[in-house]
Design an enzyme around this catalytic site. Structure first.
Site, mmCIF file in Angstrom:
data_model
loop_
_atom_site.group_PDB
_atom_site.id
_atom_site.type_symbol
_atom_site.label_atom_id
_atom_site.label_comp_id
_atom_site.label_asym_id
_atom_site.label_seq_id
_atom_site.Cartn_x
_atom_site.Cartn_y
_atom_site.Cartn_z
ATOM 1 N N GLU A 277 90.173 -25.323 13.140
ATOM 2 C CA GLU A 277 89.932 -24.910 14.524
ATOM 3 C C GLU A 277 90.543 -25.910 15.506
ATOM 4 O OE1 GLU A 277 88.592 -22.045 15.853
ATOM 5 O OE2 GLU A 277 88.930 -21.447 13.788
ATOM 6 N N TRP A 280 93.976 -24.858 15.739
ATOM 7 C CA TRP A 280 94.190 -23.705 16.618
ATOM 8 C C TRP A 280 94.382 -24.170 18.060
ATOM 9 C CZ3 TRP A 280 95.392 -18.833 15.699
ATOM 10 C CH2 TRP A 280 95.150 -17.853 16.669
ATOM 11 N N TRP A 308 97.906 0.255 30.808
ATOM 12 C CA TRP A 308 96.584 -0.255 31.129
ATOM 13 C C TRP A 308 95.911 0.639 32.168
ATOM 14 C CZ3 TRP A 308 95.234 -3.710 27.710
ATOM 15 C CH2 TRP A 308 96.173 -4.618 27.209
ATOM 16 N N ASN A 343 82.205 -17.974 20.198
ATOM 17 C CA ASN A 343 83.570 -17.500 19.969
ATOM 18 C C ASN A 343 83.623 -16.123 19.317
ATOM 19 O OD1 ASN A 343 86.495 -18.097 20.060
ATOM 20 N ND2 ASN A 343 86.332 -17.900 17.847
ATOM 21 N N TRP A 361 94.459 -7.609 29.829
ATOM 22 C CA TRP A 361 93.918 -8.865 29.329
ATOM 23 C C TRP A 361 93.879 -9.929 30.415
ATOM 24 C CZ3 TRP A 361 96.891 -13.262 29.505
ATOM 25 C CH2 TRP A 361 98.283 -13.098 29.644
ATOM 26 N N TRP A 384 93.136 -14.698 24.586
ATOM 27 C CA TRP A 384 93.200 -13.360 25.156
ATOM 28 C C TRP A 384 94.392 -12.570 24.628
ATOM 29 C CZ3 TRP A 384 89.958 -10.208 27.440
ATOM 30 C CH2 TRP A 384 88.757 -10.742 27.908
#
Length: 479
Positions: A277, A280, A308, A343, A361, A384
């Site tokens: 993590e 990440w 969208w 998360n 988004w 996102w």
């Protein structure tokens, strides 16, 4: 030769393992720890209200720590950092300025301009790393390009990951130049005028001491079961260190060292999922450096033409935790109350917004930016775009989280929903994640009146999934 040195602080609000501080102390007879409020340099991504709350308390904590060591924090503000740096340098006779790098596109450009002008003024500038394990340009593909897939990036990174030697926090610091003063922290106006921040104060302890205490508690406790518990929002299974990392109250090097000192390998065993993590987070900074346009535009260019929807009422219902889908509402309410969201729930909430509601988004990213205490442009952008299916290493667009199934799997007893949606607290676990499916007598016994106490879903999950997949079909074959 002794000299007066400015330590320009930004996202490194700590004293331990602080490379810029170590560099600034070399030969410094006087040291000026300086924070400049120049939010115009953030471009369109100026800190949101929750981040400003955190920053106020982090600066106050750092000032206290500096004063205990014979120094203090000097605070300035201006349209840009250059003017304040010039003013302070002239006032104290500084000859050198040291700082740690920032990586956001607008901030990086502003720092480059500032360095150029300071050097032209005759000041020596020393710019160092400090808040990442790897600089964004340190790792490249075999073709010498940036990575776009995390697994390949992390294989390269973890092969180079070593346990670092840390720089200890100084016991004493050179004094401030005589007569030099700055603004009080309150003058920055970081705290909200209407005091909605009580929940943040209960949930968090900003500052280096709070960061170190939380890190030690995590490494000595939940880390051992992190891989099994990190997806369970009702449990304290995650580190909750993200805001401390964002503001540089603790660095990832310190976390790696703490883990290693417990005798845990970094690439295997119970610590490996957490170290990944941290990877990440590194990957997010790698991407924002190489693809700076992605803060506002999709990395996958096909999504520039995605159909969208534009529905202000649905966006407001999502923001307020009034979607009628308990797991999502619990997450958005947790966010509003504490400045943080688990998360696993972030992913489900983002999926509902971008796929079931088919809202862009960017709207979700902006809301998170305004409300998260850990709002970090690199991580926010990556998260996102990953969920929306338009970024690097993205979840395929057709992977649409079912929030009912997510709740049943990761909050099986409904404890998380009961905490944040107390109007549903008396529902049995069988219906806690889909109260609209409960028989009338079950709702009555639980004291739940749909449309009154709790809304019905604002979207049909099955029908909206089909509509999202149909929308995907309109762009998926484009180059």
């Amino acid at each position: 030769m002794s000299e007066t040195v400015i330590l320009w602080l930004r996202r490194d609000l700590r004293l331990a393992d602080h490379p810029a501080l170590a560099r600034a102390r070399r030969g410094a007879e006087r040291l000026v720890p300086l924070y400049i409020d120049a939010t115009a340099e953030e471009g369109d991504w100026r800190p949101g209200a929750a981040s400003r709350w955190w920053l106020h308390h982090s600066l106050a904590a750092l000032d206290r720590d500096l004063r205990r060591r014979g120094s203090g924090l000097v605070i300035a503000r201006g349209a840009d950092s250059l003017g304040a740096l010039r003013r302070i340098a002239t006032a104290c006779g500084a000859t050198r300025v040291c700082w740690g790098r920032r990586y956001e596109p607008a901030a990086r450009a502003a720092d480059a301009r500032t360095e150029l002008q300071l050097r032209a003024d005759g000041l020596r500038c020393e710019v160092v790393a400090g808040n990442l394990l790897f600089e964004p340009w340190d790792l490249a593909t075999e073709a010498n390009g940036p990575y776009r897939v995390f697994s390949a990036y992390w294989r390269r990174a973890v092969a180079r990951l070593a346990v670092p030697e840390l720089i200890p926090a100084p016991e004493a610091l050179p004094p401030l130049p005589p007569g030099l003063s700055g603004l009080p922290i309150d003058a920055l106006g970081l705290l909200p005028r209407s005091r909605w921040d009580a929940g943040l104060a209960r949930a968090w302890t900003p500052g280096e001491a709070g960061a170190l205490a939380r890190a030690r508690a995590f490494v000595d406790g939940p880390l051992a079961a992190y891989g099994q518990r990190r997806d369970l929002p009702a449990m304290s299974g995650t580190s909750r260190l993200s805001p401390h990392l964002h503001f540089g109250e603790i660095g990832p090097r310190q976390l790696v060292r703490m883990i290693a000192e417990r005798g845990l390998p970094l690439d295997d065993g119970p610590a490996e999922p957490y170290v990944r993590e941290l990877g990440w987070r590194e990957f997010a900074h790698h991407l924002i450096h190489h693809f700076p346009h992605t803060t506002d535009a999709p990395l996958d260019g096909r999504f520039a033409d995605f159909p969208w929807q534009d529905d202000a009422a649905q966006l407001a219902a999502w923001q307020q935790g009034r979607t009628g889908i308990p797991l999502i509402d619990a997450g958005l309410r947790e966010l509003w109350a504490t400045g943080w969201m688990h998360n696993r729930v972030r992913m489900a909430a983002a999926s509902l917004l971008t796929k079931n509601l088919r809202l862009p988004w960017q709207a979700g990213a902006r809301w998170f930016w305004a409300t998260l205490v850990d709002a970090d442009l690199a991580s926010n952008t990556l998260g996102w775009q990953w969920t929306a299916g338009c970024g690097a290493d993205a979840a395929p667009y057709f992977r649409i989280f079912n929030p009912v199934r997510q709740g049943e799997r990761f909050d099986p007893d409904g404890d998380y929903v009961r905490r944040w949606c107390p109007e549903l607290a008396r529902l049995p676990a069988r219906f806690i994640h889909q109260p609209w499916a409960a028989p009338a007598n079950v709702l009555a016994e639980a004291g739940v009146r749909l449309d009154s106490d709790y809304p019905r879903p604002i979207v049909d999950l099955a029908a909206s999934r089909r509509a999202a997949l149909a929308a995907w079909e309109t762009i998926k074959g484009r180059a």
